[in-house]
Design a protein around this motif. Structure first.
Motif, PDB file in Angstrom:
ATOM      1  N   ARG A 271      32.182  34.213  34.363  1.00 10.34           N
ATOM      2  CA  ARG A 271      32.684  32.868  34.627  1.00 10.34           C
ATOM      3  C   ARG A 271      33.854  32.531  33.711  1.00 10.34           C
ATOM      4  O   ARG A 271      34.772  31.805  34.105  1.00 10.34           O
ATOM      5  CB  ARG A 271      31.541  31.870  34.497  1.00 10.34           C
ATOM      6  N   TYR A 274      36.941  34.200  35.189  1.00 11.08           N
ATOM      7  CA  TYR A 274      37.410  33.429  36.344  1.00 11.08           C
ATOM      8  C   TYR A 274      38.134  32.167  35.884  1.00 11.08           C
ATOM      9  O   TYR A 274      39.223  31.834  36.392  1.00 11.08           O
ATOM     10  CB  TYR A 274      36.230  33.066  37.255  1.00 11.08           C
ATOM     11  N   ARG A 279      41.268  36.758  39.342  1.00  9.24           N
ATOM     12  CA  ARG A 279      40.852  36.648  40.739  1.00  9.24           C
ATOM     13  C   ARG A 279      40.534  38.015  41.338  1.00  9.24           C
ATOM     14  O   ARG A 279      39.966  38.092  42.425  1.00  9.24           O
ATOM     15  CB  ARG A 279      41.943  35.954  41.567  1.00  9.24           C
ATOM     16  N   LEU A 298      29.963  34.872  40.751  1.00 12.45           N
ATOM     17  CA  LEU A 298      30.990  33.956  41.246  1.00 12.45           C
ATOM     18  C   LEU A 298      30.747  33.597  42.700  1.00 12.45           C
ATOM     19  O   LEU A 298      31.677  33.331  43.456  1.00 12.45           O
ATOM     20  CB  LEU A 298      32.371  34.584  41.056  1.00 12.45           C
ATOM     21  N   LYS A 301      32.849  31.391  45.401  1.00 11.58           N
ATOM     22  CA  LYS A 301      34.299  31.457  45.187  1.00 11.58           C
ATOM     23  C   LYS A 301      34.897  32.364  46.258  1.00 11.58           C
ATOM     24  O   LYS A 301      34.574  33.551  46.326  1.00 11.58           O
ATOM     25  CB  LYS A 301      34.620  32.031  43.802  1.00 11.58           C
ATOM     26  N   ASP A 302      35.734  31.828  47.102  1.00 14.83           N
ATOM     27  CA  ASP A 302      36.270  32.626  48.206  1.00 14.83           C
ATOM     28  C   ASP A 302      37.660  33.180  47.917  1.00 14.83           C
ATOM     29  O   ASP A 302      38.327  33.709  48.815  1.00 14.83           O
ATOM     30  CB  ASP A 302      36.299  31.812  49.499  1.00 14.83           C
ATOM     31  N   ASP A 303      38.081  33.081  46.657  1.00 20.00           N
ATOM     32  CA  ASP A 303      39.424  33.545  46.314  1.00 20.00           C
ATOM     33  C   ASP A 303      39.410  34.769  45.414  1.00 20.00           C
ATOM     34  O   ASP A 303      40.394  35.070  44.748  1.00 20.00           O
ATOM     35  CB  ASP A 303      40.215  32.427  45.628  1.00 20.00           C
ATOM     36  N   ILE A 304      38.279  35.512  45.386  1.00 19.02           N
ATOM     37  CA  ILE A 304      38.192  36.665  44.499  1.00 19.02           C
ATOM     38  C   ILE A 304      38.030  37.968  45.280  1.00 19.02           C
ATOM     39  O   ILE A 304      37.544  37.976  46.408  1.00 19.02           O
ATOM     40  CB  ILE A 304      37.045  36.528  43.479  1.00 19.02           C
TER      41      ILE A 304
END
Length: 318
Positions: A271, A274, A279, A298, A301-304
């Motif tokens: 965390r 992030y 990413r 994470l 979280k849809d941006d990793i």
């Protein structure tokens, strides 16, 4: 290119033929195997390399062999990826337990030679510390499918019921922990985990790692760490003991010295990376344990992106 964090795995990620294609493609990687064999006094390639259909050798789980061999694989993969990494925005690095040595090497804090020397000694000290035989033995168990609050309550209750030491040694994800301590407390905790509809899996380790029960080898290992040359980190290293980013060599040394008797705060680490902007999470090691844990830690979280690079082909794709 997405801001990237490099992750290095620890014990449990070993597998047959790990690192072989890297060593056969790059002489620097083969030299690391030779150095580790000389330092450890073990025929590491004979232990870890074999025919594709061969059964894994029992020695593969021996911490004396495992610690130098897995570290060589992790570092070899970093050296293979280093050229590409220099063109990336590197947020930081982190290593899970043993993997922390490879992370420090990647950041330029410790030399390759010092890292190999250190993990050879670490493996010997931890193996020699061993565990008392019989009901007073020490050990570890993975606990899954239960939240932190439940595991904390189980650990406290099991220690109280048994009068034996127990702690959470690894905070791997919100639903995956490792407990470490004396056998009566481990047995009590395993029963309580079952009652709570979780699962406790004993680990094949030689002692209660990441707990005060490792104080004797930790004290001896501190002298090894004192003998190494420590340099400022080229990029932040997120350390197991705090889960926080550090670059100062004195702080990094102190935290690595405390690591053997302290819990691994991996969820905090993920965390933190992030929050610092990472990413993309790239695991450099034989399997994909940490890449999967990155997604678990994470979740939502849809941006990793999380990927594992355990061989030359995978390194070429990062």
């Amino acid at each position: 290119m997405l801001p990237t964090a490099f992750l290095f795995p620890g014990q449990g990620s070993q597998e047959l033929n790990m690192g072989r294609d890297v060593a056969e493609a790059q002489s620097a990687a083969m030299d690391l195997w030779l150095l580790a064999e000389k330092c450890s006094g073990l025929k590491l390639r004979e232990i870890y390399w074999g025919a594709p259909d061969a059964a894994p050798a029992p020695e593969m789980s021996d911490t004396r062999a495992l610690q130098p061999a897995l570290t060589v694989v992790n570092v070899s993969l970093w050296l293979a990826a280093k050229g590409k990494a220099q063109a990336m925005s590197v947020v930081g690095a982190a290593g899970h337990s043993l993997g922390e040595f490879a992370a420090l090497c990647a950041a330029g804090v410790l030399s390759v030679e010092d890292v190999v020397k250190a993990v050879c000694e670490r493996g010997k000290l931890m193996a020699d510390a061993g565990s008392p035989s019989g009901p007073s033995g020490h050990g570890m168990a993975a606990v899954v499918k239960l939240p932190l609050e439940t595991v904390e309550a189980i650990v406290a209750k099991a220690a109280g019921q048994s009068g034996a030491f127990l702690r959470i040694a690894n905070h791997n994800s919100p639903a995956q922990f490792v407990i470490s301590g004396e056998k009566p407390a481990l047995d009590a905790a395993s029963a309580l985990v079952k009652e709570a509809k979780g699962r406790a899996v004993p680990l094949a380790v030689s002692g209660a790692f990441h707990s005060p029960l490792m104080s004797e080898p930790a004290n001896a290992f501190a002298k090894v760490l004192d003998s190494l040359a420590w340099r400022p980190a080229a990029f932040p290293v997120y350390m197991n003991v705090t889960g926080q980013a550090e670059t100062d060599p004195g702080v990094l040394k102190a935290l690595l010295t405390a690591q053997m008797t302290s819990s691994v705060l991996w969820t905090v680490t993920m965390r933190g990376l992030y929050a610092a902007g990472a990413r993309r999470f790239v695991e450099l090691g034989p399997k994909s344990v940490l890449a999967k844990l990155a997604l678990q830690n994470l979740e939502g979280k849809d941006d990793i992106i999380a990927q594992a690079a355990g061989n030359m082909d995978a390194v070429a794709d990062i």
